[in-house]
Design a protein around this motif. Sequence first.
Motif, PDB file in Angstrom:
ATOM      1  N   ILE A 100      42.342  35.009  50.293  1.00 13.99           N
ATOM      2  CA  ILE A 100      43.371  35.993  49.967  1.00 13.99           C
ATOM      3  C   ILE A 100      43.638  36.101  48.465  1.00 13.99           C
ATOM      4  O   ILE A 100      44.120  37.130  47.990  1.00 13.99           O
ATOM      5  N   ILE A 101      43.321  35.040  47.709  1.00 20.42           N
ATOM      6  CA  ILE A 101      43.673  35.046  46.279  1.00 20.42           C
ATOM      7  C   ILE A 101      43.145  36.263  45.505  1.00 20.42           C
ATOM      8  O   ILE A 101      43.883  36.866  44.737  1.00 20.42           O
ATOM      9  N   PRO A 102      41.870  36.642  45.714  1.00 20.09           N
ATOM     10  CA  PRO A 102      41.397  37.782  44.925  1.00 20.09           C
ATOM     11  C   PRO A 102      42.257  39.021  45.118  1.00 20.09           C
ATOM     12  O   PRO A 102      42.291  39.892  44.262  1.00 20.09           O
ATOM     13  N   PHE A 103      42.993  39.061  46.237  1.00 20.80           N
ATOM     14  CA  PHE A 103      43.760  40.252  46.529  1.00 20.80           C
ATOM     15  C   PHE A 103      45.137  40.231  45.882  1.00 20.80           C
ATOM     16  O   PHE A 103      45.917  41.158  46.043  1.00 20.80           O
ATOM     17  N   LEU A 104      45.413  39.158  45.157  1.00 16.02           N
ATOM     18  CA  LEU A 104      46.642  39.151  44.362  1.00 16.02           C
ATOM     19  C   LEU A 104      46.466  39.996  43.109  1.00 16.02           C
ATOM     20  O   LEU A 104      47.431  40.437  42.509  1.00 16.02           O
ATOM     21  N   THR A 105      45.212  40.185  42.707  1.00 15.82           N
ATOM     22  CA  THR A 105      44.985  41.082  41.583  1.00 15.82           C
ATOM     23  C   THR A 105      45.053  42.497  42.123  1.00 15.82           C
ATOM     24  O   THR A 105      44.755  42.747  43.279  1.00 15.82           O
ATOM     25  N   ASP A 106      45.451  43.386  41.284  1.00 15.64           N
ATOM     26  CA  ASP A 106      45.695  44.738  41.756  1.00 15.64           C
ATOM     27  C   ASP A 106      44.422  45.405  42.260  1.00 15.64           C
ATOM     28  O   ASP A 106      43.334  45.195  41.733  1.00 15.64           O
ATOM     29  N   PHE A 107      44.601  46.216  43.302  1.00 18.11           N
ATOM     30  CA  PHE A 107      43.495  46.936  43.912  1.00 18.11           C
ATOM     31  C   PHE A 107      42.690  47.745  42.895  1.00 18.11           C
ATOM     32  O   PHE A 107      41.465  47.701  42.867  1.00 18.11           O
ATOM     33  N   LEU A 124      33.583  37.470  46.906  1.00 22.22           N
ATOM     34  CA  LEU A 124      35.011  37.717  46.714  1.00 22.22           C
ATOM     35  C   LEU A 124      35.443  37.426  45.280  1.00 22.22           C
ATOM     36  O   LEU A 124      36.357  38.057  44.759  1.00 22.22           O
ATOM     37  N   TYR A 125      34.781  36.447  44.663  1.00 23.91           N
ATOM     38  CA  TYR A 125      35.229  36.045  43.333  1.00 23.91           C
ATOM     39  C   TYR A 125      34.432  36.673  42.193  1.00 23.91           C
ATOM     40  O   TYR A 125      34.755  36.472  41.028  1.00 23.91           O
ATOM     41  N   ILE A 175      36.504  38.918  40.201  1.00 26.08           N
ATOM     42  CA  ILE A 175      37.527  38.107  39.537  1.00 26.08           C
ATOM     43  C   ILE A 175      36.926  37.457  38.290  1.00 26.08           C
ATOM     44  O   ILE A 175      37.561  37.390  37.233  1.00 26.08           O
ATOM     45  N   THR A 183      50.081  40.063  50.860  1.00 28.55           N
ATOM     46  CA  THR A 183      49.116  40.747  49.989  1.00 28.55           C
ATOM     47  C   THR A 183      49.076  42.238  50.287  1.00 28.55           C
ATOM     48  O   THR A 183      48.881  43.041  49.387  1.00 28.55           O
ATOM     49  N   PHE A 201      52.024  43.534  48.548  1.00 34.64           N
ATOM     50  CA  PHE A 201      51.851  43.361  47.113  1.00 34.64           C
ATOM     51  C   PHE A 201      50.900  44.398  46.517  1.00 34.64           C
ATOM     52  O   PHE A 201      50.992  44.730  45.344  1.00 34.64           O
ATOM     53  N   GLY A 232      45.697  40.042  35.866  1.00 28.96           N
ATOM     54  CA  GLY A 232      44.946  39.614  37.047  1.00 28.96           C
ATOM     55  C   GLY A 232      44.461  38.186  36.895  1.00 28.96           C
ATOM     56  O   GLY A 232      44.567  37.376  37.817  1.00 28.96           O
ATOM     57  N   LEU A 251      47.362  35.706  37.358  1.00 22.65           N
ATOM     58  CA  LEU A 251      47.777  35.575  38.755  1.00 22.65           C
ATOM     59  C   LEU A 251      46.806  34.699  39.525  1.00 22.65           C
ATOM     60  O   LEU A 251      47.196  33.806  40.272  1.00 22.65           O
ATOM     61  N   VAL A 252      45.517  34.954  39.334  1.00 24.36           N
ATOM     62  CA  VAL A 252      44.500  34.191  40.069  1.00 24.36           C
ATOM     63  C   VAL A 252      44.485  32.738  39.615  1.00 24.36           C
ATOM     64  O   VAL A 252      44.486  31.813  40.433  1.00 24.36           O
TER      65      VAL A 252
END
Lengths: 297, 262, 357
Positions: free
Chosen positions: A116-123, B16-17, B20, B192, B195, B232, B235-236
Amino acid sequence: MNASSSARPGRIAPSAAGYLMLLPALAVIVLLVIVPMLVIARDSFAISDPLGGNLGGFTLANYEKLIDPVYLKTLGYSLGMALLNAVVCTVVGYIVAYYIATRRASLQPVLLVLVIIPFLTDFLVRTFAWITLLGSGGPFISLLRALGVDAQSLVPSQLAVTLSLLYAFLPVAVFPIYAAMRSIDPSLKEAAADLGAGWWQTHARIFVPLSASGLASSVMLTFVPTLGVFVIPVLLGGGKDPLVGNLIVTLFTEFRNEPLGAALSMVVLILMLASVAGAGLLLRNGARRNRSLGKDA
Amino acid sequence: MDRLTSWIARAVFLFLYLPIAALIVYSFNSSEVSYRFDGFTFRWYAELFADRMLLEALRTSAVVGVIAALVATVIGFLTAFALVRFRVKGRAFFVGAILIPLIVPEIVLGVSLLTVFSTAGIPTGLLTLVLGHVVITLPLATLVLMGAMSSLDPSLTEAATDLGASPWVTFRRVLFPLLRPSILAAFLLSFTTSFSNIVISTFTAGVGTTTLPLRIYSTLRTGLTPELNALGTLLVVATLGVILAVGVSQMRRILAGPTTTP
Amino acid sequence: MNKKVLALGALTLASATVLAGCSAGGDASSTGAAGDGTLSIYAWAGEIPDSAIEGFEKETGITVTVDTFDSNETMISKLAAGNSGYDVVEPSQYAVQLMVDRDLVASIDQSKLEGFDNLAEKFVDPSFDPGNEHSIPWAWGTTGILYNEACTGAPVTGWKDMWNPAYTGKVYMLDNMLSAYIAGLQVNGLSATTTDEGDIEKATDSLLEQKAILGGYNSTNYADLVGTGDACIAEAYSGTTSATAVENNPDVKYIIPEEGGTLWTDSFSIVKGTANEDAAYQWLNYTLRPEVAALVTDDASLASTNEAALPLVADQSQVENPAIYAPAESLKNSEFIVDPGDALAFFQDGWTRVRAS
């Protein structure tokens, strides 16, 4: 409790407590879902005001307008994309959920949180990161070019759309499947192994049937909202093939034609409700069969 | 085959990352344009902490997300429990109705919610934002919890009841521990979703309650700034740091010796 | 299961909240009772610099809340629902017309204004708001072409180049109906503000024909695409995005097409029935000051409508940058894109066909 009783096993007869527990949800549904939907249903028959309001009254013109190859084509394309996305997300989600569910109990929540963490950054920020990654200045293209391949930017492309849809919807696929899978008795897997069942058999006979409700949720949660997506097709797909979500947003905003937007929404809503109801019926029969099957295993 | 799927799952975590990682790299990019890396800078972090509006939007989003997710998880738990455990009339209606917010394009729901709120005389603001987010997160929480409960062996709670445990004790001692990870899953998914919501927020936010995605979405016309990469990243990294801290101490405990919990 | 595991989730969220807690700034939950020393502004993101807001707050003691919207239409629907709580809004030119027609904005008492004559001539008594009765223009820009000369190989002069098959797959149009029709109409030598069905039909045909060579529709990151050369030529708005692209790549140029130019402007209007009317006028007068108006160029890379502000802009190269301030001679034939009124239906039918074809 046995399989021969007509009711599902474990279900208690209705009591005041059962209905009481449904009250909060009932309030939310009636006040914040059904009432707004009635507003939309009403609006879909209203006469539109070129200034952007609606003039009330009653007309079928909005629905007549929708019988146009333009809308049908977009609807068809959207349903195809939604189906593709639901299948991709559910398959990948199943693999990830199975991986998490078979880790040590203490590790599972950590992995869930990692999903779920990556989804804390904005879409939008994530979407732009994808554009950077897949674009012509990004690592993939640079690597391919370094290898002597004349690679073009991957944005815009159908592949980019599919990838970023998977990215956007993966958690809503993983979570329900994981939730369903977690409650499966691990001894079943061992039993299957003891009986000499292979990987496919173990999954086809035990894990898939027993997590059927999670899989169904996953399909639903990824299929339906894809129809409302409107940023991804434009940013990663070049916007030449709009999804029905793009059309509805355009109707409500740029075209300021609320009644027509409402009519298109009603069509989507009815289509979706029908397919969910259909899927629900199929699943109920399937689930009943599988439940007894799971018990036998 | 299990090994293959494990590798696929690990690859998915990598997937997923990937953005990021790009985000983190580019948050230190001194270039104003995203397609070129010019050098290392902390400039975007400095700009981020000077951006009053962005930080206020972040606070609004965090507050709305926590409240909406809590409400959705509690209501979702009650609903799932009632639907899975009791033979209630109109079960199909309930399941169908809870799903409607997922089916309706968000803009439609947003516009009609705005109409409903303004007809009821409720000014847009924190309350309407939370209500709007509860509507879209409730189906998620409910579905996750229904899935968990329906594959739970019913004999466990029945045994507790047979042994004379009150419903509350059964819930606290049997059901809740068993469902804890799923409750966490429902809460996280709801948080999420809230959010990152743009469309419902557009129509339910009021004076001073612009959420983070709203703020970012509205800057699209003038272009996203690299300070968003910095945000971002923070937050991560903050979240990962917390997890690592908790996760590591936990692992050490497991390695150190037998624990009382399985 | 360890109890710490549950704490994990809570801590995850706590970290987000803590980060958010760094935010300074007062509690902005007041809904604006009569003249309560607050001012709520609903505006385009990035068009009101923080510096301007802080200056206003310091000077007047009024607490300002700024919320941002992503399109005129969402802003209008929020206001139309009533009871929005906003005092000042920042609609674009055609949105001013819509809001006047729907009775959402108050008429401005010109006698309460100070510094109105600082405005450049083209923003005084504009076509979309005769006599500036409902709006005071704040920032302006143009709709033109952003291109990469390394990619096109030759200077681009007008819309016709966006129909050049040599650039197939590397042409991008704005994802916006009225903006797309500017190109579609002007390339045919027609007025961008036409309401004639035949004209619009002609433009629709041109846009349909163009779709075959388009890379896509894009209103967001087209400047990056032009910068990398993934797009050779793109329809573009002037302002921050285009200016950044021009500054960062010497091959990237912004021009006003020779077939004609179009202007957009975002103005401040007072919301009808505001409880903070005095504060709203204070805001209008504050933003009419040249030194405040100059901030929109200094801190937001946008063109100011304030003629007197131009010499005060700290970085004069911004005033020379055509992607911010279009040269006066290129704007000789330029017009504001106004609301098409009933002709909107022709645009809609055409655009629906273009997008879905």
